[in-house]
Design a protein around this motif. Sequence first.
Motif, short mmCIF file in Angstrom:
data_model
loop_
_atom_site.label_atom_id
_atom_site.label_comp_id
_atom_site.label_asym_id
_atom_site.label_seq_id
_atom_site.Cartn_x
_atom_site.Cartn_y
_atom_site.Cartn_z
N CYS A 1 23.20 -3.82 -18.25
CA CYS A 1 23.98 -4.80 -17.48
C CYS A 1 24.65 -5.77 -18.45
O CYS A 1 24.12 -6.06 -19.52
CB CYS A 1 23.02 -5.52 -16.54
SG CYS A 1 23.75 -6.89 -15.65
N SER B 1 24.78 -8.85 -18.25
CA SER B 1 23.92 -10.01 -18.51
C SER B 1 23.06 -9.78 -19.75
O SER B 1 22.84 -10.68 -20.55
CB SER B 1 23.01 -10.30 -17.33
OG SER B 1 23.74 -10.29 -16.15
N HIS C 1 16.65 -5.49 -17.15
CA HIS C 1 16.18 -5.97 -15.85
C HIS C 1 16.57 -5.07 -14.69
O HIS C 1 16.14 -5.30 -13.58
CB HIS C 1 16.72 -7.39 -15.61
CG HIS C 1 18.22 -7.44 -15.63
ND1 HIS C 1 18.94 -7.41 -16.80
CD2 HIS C 1 19.12 -7.48 -14.64
CE1 HIS C 1 20.23 -7.44 -16.52
NE2 HIS C 1 20.37 -7.47 -15.20
N CYS D 1 19.98 -4.41 -9.89
CA CYS D 1 20.93 -5.48 -10.23
C CYS D 1 22.32 -5.24 -9.68
O CYS D 1 22.77 -5.98 -8.82
CB CYS D 1 20.98 -5.72 -11.74
SG CYS D 1 22.14 -7.03 -12.16
N ARG E 1 28.45 2.42 -15.37
CA ARG E 1 27.10 2.04 -15.76
C ARG E 1 26.52 3.05 -16.75
O ARG E 1 26.67 4.26 -16.55
CB ARG E 1 26.21 2.00 -14.51
CG ARG E 1 25.15 0.90 -14.47
CD ARG E 1 25.72 -0.46 -14.71
NE ARG E 1 24.84 -1.56 -14.31
CZ ARG E 1 25.18 -2.83 -14.44
NH1 ARG E 1 26.35 -3.15 -14.97
NH2 ARG E 1 24.36 -3.80 -14.06
ZN LIG Z 1 22.12 -7.45 -14.26
#
Ligand SMILES: [Zn+2]
Length: 371
Positions: A42, A44, A63, A166, A361
């Motif tokens: 991700c 993040s 995560h 997520c 992704r």
């Molecule tokens: Zn994320």
Amino acid sequence: MPTTITAAVLREVGAPLSLESVLIDDPLDNEVLVRVERVGLCHSDLHYVHGSLSIDLPTVLGHEVAGVVDRVGAAVTRFAPGDRVVATVTPACGMCDQCLRGRPTQCQRVDIVRARPRPKHWLPNSDALGALGGVGAFAEAILVGEGSLATVDDALPFEVACLLGCCITTGVGAVVHGAGIGPNDTVAVIGCGGVGVSAIQGARIAGARRVVAIDAVPAKLEAAKRLGATDVLVASADADETVAALHALVPGGVDHAIEAVGRTATAELAFACLAPTGAATILGLMPEGSRLSLPADALVYGDRTVRGAYMGANRFLSDVAMFTDHYRAGRLDLDAMVTRVVDFGDINDGLAAMSDPDTVRIVVDMTSARA
Ligand SMILES: [Zn+2]
Ligand SMILES: [Zn+2]
């Protein structure tokens, strides 16, 4: 007895993650030790690697995770070893003011929910090791509270189940719980990575009449179109040009704009795309200290709204069941969102591949290290 596992450790901002042996504690009363199967990468996570968001080092990032319950604490009631699960970074206590108002992602007691009397994992020299969001999924196992986990149906392979943790939660959640989009709404989604494409799918499922995908990278718009955008728009470096092109598609602007990039410029663009009474929902995490600049007259005279929807303002435990039903019925396409699966040993290559133009992704196969 603590378990020795391999984890990808971030020791220094900007440095590659290093695969190291670390120790993970036994589950306490309400905790569950989960053997990690797959982890999505991700943006993040990248924020912490690049230092645009700060975190205590050394730490284990990651995560967006699915796995199998290995061991449970004595007070755990919802899980048993062998259960397939997906985790969230937004556990909720269920009894504070925000939880009771139906806003569990804003739980006021999340620090208490996550608290434990000693570190979750540590290095062989006994130095403490952090875990992003209390999860730390770039590892062969995670140790989380029972409230951080949802059961995931056998119908979902781990490779796509991790996405529920997520990007799907955030993107579809923003549509369903944040913006509350319906069939009479026009929508613009800015940024067509994992979260943006999830928002596009959410808007399609919600029946939005127009879903305009906007991204600066034309290759990203291909996936957006396949997954539910009714129109696509290559963002120009000049925001005014982008807004003019949007107005050519949807005269007057859109009812909802969803920002899924994490930049101030794209958040401001989201606001600029709105018709009067429209709402901009900002999802991207921005570098610390970021500030938005908005035209006050457009805000006030036009009754426009700007709101956040952290992690899609999700209701994780029931959302996972909702996503599963939409997946099973063929309405939520998770398979098409996985651009590439890399081995755990190649996680740094996976992080680098996130910026490839065709990436939606990248998923890491965490079992590859065990083979
Ligand atoms: Zn994320
Ligand atoms: Zn709460």
